[in-house]
Design a protein around this motif. Sequence first.
Motif, PDB file in Angstrom:
ATOM      1  N   LEU A 135     -45.543  14.511  28.605  1.00  0.00           N
ATOM      2  CA  LEU A 135     -46.664  15.442  28.456  1.00  0.00           C
ATOM      3  C   LEU A 135     -46.499  16.288  27.197  1.00  0.00           C
ATOM      4  O   LEU A 135     -47.443  16.472  26.418  1.00  0.00           O
ATOM      5  N   THR A 136     -45.298  16.807  26.986  1.00  0.00           N
ATOM      6  CA  THR A 136     -45.031  17.605  25.785  1.00  0.00           C
ATOM      7  C   THR A 136     -45.146  16.751  24.531  1.00  0.00           C
ATOM      8  O   THR A 136     -45.707  17.188  23.514  1.00  0.00           O
ATOM      9  N   ALA A 137     -44.627  15.532  24.571  1.00  0.00           N
ATOM     10  CA  ALA A 137     -44.714  14.653  23.406  1.00  0.00           C
ATOM     11  C   ALA A 137     -46.163  14.405  23.016  1.00  0.00           C
ATOM     12  O   ALA A 137     -46.535  14.502  21.832  1.00  0.00           O
ATOM     13  N   VAL A 138     -47.006  14.082  23.999  1.00  0.00           N
ATOM     14  CA  VAL A 138     -48.421  13.828  23.726  1.00  0.00           C
ATOM     15  C   VAL A 138     -49.085  15.069  23.147  1.00  0.00           C
ATOM     16  O   VAL A 138     -49.835  15.007  22.162  1.00  0.00           O
ATOM     17  N   SER A 139     -48.817  16.213  23.751  1.00  0.00           N
ATOM     18  CA  SER A 139     -49.433  17.461  23.304  1.00  0.00           C
ATOM     19  C   SER A 139     -49.042  17.807  21.868  1.00  0.00           C
ATOM     20  O   SER A 139     -49.890  18.162  21.040  1.00  0.00           O
ATOM     21  N   GLU A 140     -47.755  17.684  21.561  1.00  0.00           N
ATOM     22  CA  GLU A 140     -47.280  18.044  20.218  1.00  0.00           C
ATOM     23  C   GLU A 140     -47.846  17.094  19.164  1.00  0.00           C
ATOM     24  O   GLU A 140     -48.259  17.524  18.080  1.00  0.00           O
ATOM     25  N   VAL A 141     -47.863  15.804  19.455  1.00  0.00           N
ATOM     26  CA  VAL A 141     -48.411  14.831  18.506  1.00  0.00           C
ATOM     27  C   VAL A 141     -49.909  15.032  18.337  1.00  0.00           C
ATOM     28  O   VAL A 141     -50.440  14.992  17.216  1.00  0.00           O
ATOM     29  N   ALA A 142     -50.629  15.258  19.441  1.00  0.00           N
ATOM     30  CA  ALA A 142     -52.090  15.367  19.388  1.00  0.00           C
ATOM     31  C   ALA A 142     -52.536  16.557  18.554  1.00  0.00           C
ATOM     32  O   ALA A 142     -53.556  16.485  17.857  1.00  0.00           O
ATOM     33  N   LYS A 143     -51.788  17.664  18.615  1.00  0.00           N
ATOM     34  CA  LYS A 143     -52.160  18.843  17.821  1.00  0.00           C
ATOM     35  C   LYS A 143     -52.189  18.514  16.335  1.00  0.00           C
ATOM     36  O   LYS A 143     -53.084  18.960  15.599  1.00  0.00           O
ATOM     37  N   VAL A 144     -51.215  17.745  15.884  1.00  0.00           N
ATOM     38  CA  VAL A 144     -51.159  17.372  14.461  1.00  0.00           C
ATOM     39  C   VAL A 144     -52.167  16.273  14.149  1.00  0.00           C
ATOM     40  O   VAL A 144     -52.893  16.337  13.149  1.00  0.00           O
ATOM     41  N   ALA A 145     -52.232  15.266  15.013  1.00  0.00           N
ATOM     42  CA  ALA A 145     -53.127  14.125  14.766  1.00  0.00           C
ATOM     43  C   ALA A 145     -54.575  14.579  14.650  1.00  0.00           C
ATOM     44  O   ALA A 145     -55.352  14.031  13.854  1.00  0.00           O
ATOM     45  N   LYS A 146     -54.946  15.579  15.434  1.00  0.00           N
ATOM     46  CA  LYS A 146     -56.320  16.086  15.411  1.00  0.00           C
ATOM     47  C   LYS A 146     -56.692  16.602  14.024  1.00  0.00           C
ATOM     48  O   LYS A 146     -57.831  16.449  13.575  1.00  0.00           O
ATOM     49  N   GLN A 147     -55.736  17.197  13.332  1.00  0.00           N
ATOM     50  CA  GLN A 147     -55.997  17.721  11.992  1.00  0.00           C
ATOM     51  C   GLN A 147     -56.327  16.605  10.995  1.00  0.00           C
ATOM     52  O   GLN A 147     -57.009  16.827   9.997  1.00  0.00           O
ATOM     53  N   ALA A 199     -39.614  21.408  27.811  1.00  0.00           N
ATOM     54  CA  ALA A 199     -40.557  20.292  27.698  1.00  0.00           C
ATOM     55  C   ALA A 199     -40.902  19.766  29.084  1.00  0.00           C
ATOM     56  O   ALA A 199     -40.086  19.830  30.006  1.00  0.00           O
ATOM     57  N   LEU A 200     -42.109  19.234  29.219  1.00  0.00           N
ATOM     58  CA  LEU A 200     -42.637  18.837  30.523  1.00  0.00           C
ATOM     59  C   LEU A 200     -43.153  17.401  30.506  1.00  0.00           C
ATOM     60  O   LEU A 200     -43.544  16.867  29.463  1.00  0.00           O
ATOM     61  N   THR A 201     -43.180  16.804  31.699  1.00  0.00           N
ATOM     62  CA  THR A 201     -43.816  15.506  31.859  1.00  0.00           C
ATOM     63  C   THR A 201     -44.939  15.622  32.879  1.00  0.00           C
ATOM     64  O   THR A 201     -45.237  16.715  33.386  1.00  0.00           O
ATOM     65  N   TYR A 202     -45.604  14.513  33.194  1.00  0.00           N
ATOM     66  CA  TYR A 202     -46.811  14.565  34.022  1.00  0.00           C
ATOM     67  C   TYR A 202     -46.559  15.179  35.397  1.00  0.00           C
ATOM     68  O   TYR A 202     -47.390  15.934  35.913  1.00  0.00           O
ATOM     69  N   ASP A 203     -45.438  14.855  36.024  1.00  0.00           N
ATOM     70  CA  ASP A 203     -45.169  15.352  37.372  1.00  0.00           C
ATOM     71  C   ASP A 203     -44.844  16.840  37.413  1.00  0.00           C
ATOM     72  O   ASP A 203     -44.770  17.430  38.493  1.00  0.00           O
ATOM     73  N   ASP A 204     -44.651  17.452  36.251  1.00  0.00           N
ATOM     74  CA  ASP A 204     -44.303  18.882  36.202  1.00  0.00           C
ATOM     75  C   ASP A 204     -45.519  19.794  36.237  1.00  0.00           C
ATOM     76  O   ASP A 204     -45.375  21.018  36.310  1.00  0.00           O
ATOM     77  N   VAL A 205     -46.728  19.217  36.153  1.00  0.00           N
ATOM     78  CA  VAL A 205     -47.925  20.048  36.018  1.00  0.00           C
ATOM     79  C   VAL A 205     -49.057  19.556  36.910  1.00  0.00           C
ATOM     80  O   VAL A 205     -49.069  18.407  37.361  1.00  0.00           O
ATOM     81  N   LEU A 206     -50.018  20.433  37.126  1.00  0.00           N
ATOM     82  CA  LEU A 206     -51.313  20.084  37.697  1.00  0.00           C
ATOM     83  C   LEU A 206     -52.395  20.675  36.805  1.00  0.00           C
ATOM     84  O   LEU A 206     -52.141  21.590  35.998  1.00  0.00           O
ATOM     85  N   ILE A 207     -53.606  20.156  36.964  1.00  0.00           N
ATOM     86  CA  ILE A 207     -54.754  20.648  36.200  1.00  0.00           C
ATOM     87  C   ILE A 207     -55.548  21.607  37.084  1.00  0.00           C
ATOM     88  O   ILE A 207     -55.830  21.316  38.248  1.00  0.00           O
TER      89      ILE A 207
END
Length: 476
Positions: free
Chosen positions: A317-329, A6-14
């Motif tokens: 970051l992982t929490a947001v991503s996992e929740v958003a995938k379901v919420a979008k449905q 699992a990742l947070t904001y500081d672990d990634v770049l766009i």
Amino acid sequence: MHIPFALTYDDVLIVPRRSTFSSRSEALTRTRFTKQLDINIPIVAANMDSVTGSDMAIALARLGAVGILHRFNTIEENVEEVKRVKRAQNFIIEDPYTIEQDKTAAAAKEYVADIGITGLLVVSPDKKLLGILSRRDFLYAPNGDTRVSQIMTPREKLIVGNRKTTFEDARAIFAQHKIEKLPLVDEDNTIIGLITSDDMKLSIDFPDANLDHDGQLIVGACVGVHGDFIERAKAVVSAGADVLVIDIAHGHSDLMINAIAELKQSVPGTPLIAGNIATAQAAKDLCEAGVDALKVGVGPGSICITRLVTGCGMPQLTAVSEVAKVAKQYGVPVIADGGIKTSGDIVKAIGAGADTVMIGSMFAGTKESPGVVMTKGDKKYKISRGSASFTQVQKRQQKGQEQKDLSKVVPEGVESIVPYKGVVADIVYQLIGGLKSGMSYTNSHTIAELQENVTFVRITNAGSRESGVHDVNPIT
């Protein structure tokens, strides 16, 4: 045992993309806040008592954001906070503050100071307009015992409008007669509203303000899941709250699901935001319970120690991503709550699927946050504290909202001081400027496009260090 990564904001770049932007001003930041409500910038002020009172909610709504009033007050105090936000800006004030003509000047002066306005309409017992009492009139009161009728501007000298008065009509009247308040009356001289020059100026000065269908600022209120939460919900909704946040530390619980069901019956039609959660299953369960937005984040806040105390949580970051995938449905918007340190974090949160971000400590030191400015040495500070801090539990107990034995309380938040930062608008402008730049780097003209266009790459500690200021001695 399989342990996921699992990742947070500081672990990634766009990863940047080819851009068609001529200027970052082309980026549109309007976004979904709940199923029913959109807001003009994707920023929500946290429902913390050191962050969001009525002053913060007013300031942010005018800028296009929204504030969630904290619940660590009595119900009556919460109601007054909601009313204060709703009265802060209107085209027409449908229920203006009034006073009767036999009251004393001292009583009138105390009343306007308590409610934070500059003048009152003077009325008869049956709400007929008798005059206006302005701050100028107080100057001519010989003493505090002088009656309002002796110092007010009487009805025959007033310029008034009626129910057909438009914005442009009012603007012309203010310009022609150099007045500050325009009472609206019906054919029987009964007060039906009030237009003020201040409100007209605010409408012009803040074109991005989030307004309800009555032209009043949008504001949210917060409730828990125990005790008086139904009574509190009914009271704040009746006072004008546009949305309710059901806020508990662990939102994926039977307590939350039961509270959602009760609130949907008690305040039908009011958008409900539930949290906090951090998993796809939590998102599914709460969406099926009927929520209108989800609040994501277990432990990412700067003054939250849930992860240390309980060992539980999820990198944001992982929490947001996992929740958003379901919420979008389910068509349910997502609020990324906590962990925002820079405008780049906002871009990453939205890129991971969030519709808005909730900010706490970053706003805690501003002029508009509750509390007084303190001086320590030659620097100014304000207090910031988590909702699950010991001080907050103690405060709830004093107000009858908490029954726990304080000796058995296990805090999941801390209390700290943060540097005084001036007005919140300066911070918001920087955050939105950075967000728009991030949108231009990803060729995203809207928030919806940003959610689709982002590609993340993981970075090393060296990459994280390279991303910030390095190998120089900064002046500030």
